[in-house]
Motif scaffolding. Structure first.
Motif, PDB file in Angstrom:
ATOM      1  N   SER A 275     -25.068  38.155   7.148  1.00  0.00           N
ATOM      2  CA  SER A 275     -24.867  38.549   5.798  1.00  0.00           C
ATOM      3  C   SER A 275     -23.575  38.938   5.493  1.00  0.00           C
ATOM      4  O   SER A 275     -22.591  39.091   6.719  1.00  0.00           O
ATOM      5  N   PHE A 276     -22.984  39.163   4.284  1.00  0.00           N
ATOM      6  CA  PHE A 276     -21.582  39.442   3.939  1.00  0.00           C
ATOM      7  C   PHE A 276     -21.371  40.366   2.792  1.00  0.00           C
ATOM      8  O   PHE A 276     -22.361  40.280   1.954  1.00  0.00           O
ATOM      9  N   SER A 277     -20.342  41.348   2.695  1.00  0.00           N
ATOM     10  CA  SER A 277     -20.262  42.080   1.546  1.00  0.00           C
ATOM     11  C   SER A 277     -18.584  42.348   1.417  1.00  0.00           C
ATOM     12  O   SER A 277     -18.031  42.587   2.224  1.00  0.00           O
ATOM     13  N   ILE A 278     -18.437  42.126   0.320  1.00  0.00           N
ATOM     14  CA  ILE A 278     -16.880  42.107  -0.268  1.00  0.00           C
ATOM     15  C   ILE A 278     -16.764  42.977  -1.365  1.00  0.00           C
ATOM     16  O   ILE A 278     -17.683  43.195  -2.535  1.00  0.00           O
ATOM     17  N   ALA A 279     -15.595  43.603  -1.362  1.00  0.00           N
ATOM     18  CA  ALA A 279     -15.207  44.591  -2.540  1.00  0.00           C
ATOM     19  C   ALA A 279     -13.920  44.827  -2.632  1.00  0.00           C
ATOM     20  O   ALA A 279     -12.998  44.757  -1.638  1.00  0.00           O
ATOM     21  N   LEU A 280     -13.371  44.884  -4.147  1.00  0.00           N
ATOM     22  CA  LEU A 280     -12.105  45.112  -4.290  1.00  0.00           C
ATOM     23  C   LEU A 280     -11.850  46.729  -4.754  1.00  0.00           C
ATOM     24  O   LEU A 280     -12.674  47.087  -5.757  1.00  0.00           O
ATOM     25  N   ILE A 281     -10.955  47.404  -4.076  1.00  0.00           N
ATOM     26  CA  ILE A 281     -11.027  48.995  -4.339  1.00  0.00           C
ATOM     27  C   ILE A 281      -9.536  49.193  -4.734  1.00  0.00           C
ATOM     28  O   ILE A 281      -8.500  48.621  -4.126  1.00  0.00           O
ATOM     29  N   GLU A 282      -9.700  49.805  -5.595  1.00  0.00           N
ATOM     30  CA  GLU A 282      -8.154  50.775  -5.901  1.00  0.00           C
ATOM     31  C   GLU A 282      -8.151  52.007  -5.285  1.00  0.00           C
ATOM     32  O   GLU A 282      -8.969  53.028  -5.240  1.00  0.00           O
ATOM     33  N   ILE A 283      -6.879  52.276  -4.512  1.00  0.00           N
ATOM     34  CA  ILE A 283      -7.019  53.491  -3.801  1.00  0.00           C
ATOM     35  C   ILE A 283      -6.293  54.563  -4.675  1.00  0.00           C
ATOM     36  O   ILE A 283      -5.435  54.318  -5.368  1.00  0.00           O
TER      37      ILE A 283
END
Length: 283
Positions: A275-283
């Protein structure tokens, strides 16, 4: 290297390390487990009692819990005397675990403590070149606060692929490196590329990918060499620490001021499932 010398010559050892990457691996002792490692990790963040009382949720990520049941979360909370009304979650996830937890934490009220702890070495019955030269036992503790913003995310898996990376009840672990690598090149990288194309690439500062192996990291860099992304890495120093790879890299970059408020980063975890999991995060 000492373990490899028992089976291979120096030339073969150099070839193996060139593909896997780590120079040093760390294994838990007989007296250590995913709970003791996690407690030690928590002590390192030196959180005050006042801040500890603000923790409303706990997500404990591990595939190697101390007991079949109960999960580690309730025991960990008891040891550290966390709030009795805390929301407890035990997440049986591999290298996607930290990114998965970020997605969950972003939807929860209050602050969330994300604990990732793994002792894969206890599943090594005998030396296995594809496993014993890559994985390190490790625990990380990450306090997720609402000043981090989850902008977007995607996930996926490959059907009937679980036997490609699996731990059996008899404490034996097997990995088909070829099938795992094929999943990365045929599914994870295209999914990440598609995810990035929908974003303003100039505003993405870094991509934190799971530290699977040197050949995997090099493949990502080659695929995205037309982009001006930085791919942090700590594989050589600590090995593949499972779900802890991304938080460990984040901690190092925060400490050395290589990321700052307002930076947008992508986190990409992949592995067990497959499986895979991708996220775009703003610090």
């Amino acid at each position: 290297k000492k373990a490899l010398l028992k089976t291979f010559n120096k030339k073969k050892i150099a070839q193996i390390i060139n593909k896997t990457g780590p120079n040093f691996l760390r294994h838990a002792t007989d007296n250590e487990n995913t709970l003791t490692l996690a407690v030690d990790a928590f002590k390192k963040i030196k959180i005050s009692d006042k801040d500890k009382s603000k923790i409303k949720n706990l997500i404990f990520v591990t595939e190697t819990p101390v007991y079949a049941f109960p999960g580690n979360a309730v025991i960990f909370s008891s040891i550290l005397n966390l709030n009795k009304n805390i929301n407890l979650f035990d997440l049986n996830a591999g290298c996607t675990g930290f990114v998965d937890s970020m997605k969950i934490a972003s939807r929860m009220r209050g602050e969330t403590l994300i604990v990732c702890s793994e002792t894969y070495s206890k599943y090594f019955n005998k030396f296995n070149r594809s496993i014993s030269t890559i994985f390190s036992d490790c625990a990380s503790v990450f306090l997720y606060r609402k000043n981090m913003k989850l902008i977007d995310h995607i996930s996926g898996y490959e059907k009937n692929s679980h036997s490609s990376l699996i731990g059996y009840n008899k404490k034996e672990m097997n990995m088909d490196g070829g099938k795992v690598f094929n999943f990365i090149t045929s599914t994870v990288i295209p999914s990440l590329e598609k995810f990035i194309k929908k974003k303003d690439k100039k505003k993405i500062n870094k991509i934190y990918i799971h530290q699977a192996s040197k050949i995997v990291i090099d493949t990502f860099k080659q695929k995205f060499n037309n982009y001006e992304f930085v791919f942090p890495s700590n594989l050589i120093k600590v090995g593949n620490t499972n779900a802890s790879t991304i938080p460990l890299m984040l901690e190092e970059d925060i400490k050395k001021k290589r990321i700052k408020d307002g930076d947008k980063v992508i986190m990409c975890g992949f592995g067990v499932g497959l499986s895979f999991s991708i996220a775009l995060i703003e610090i």
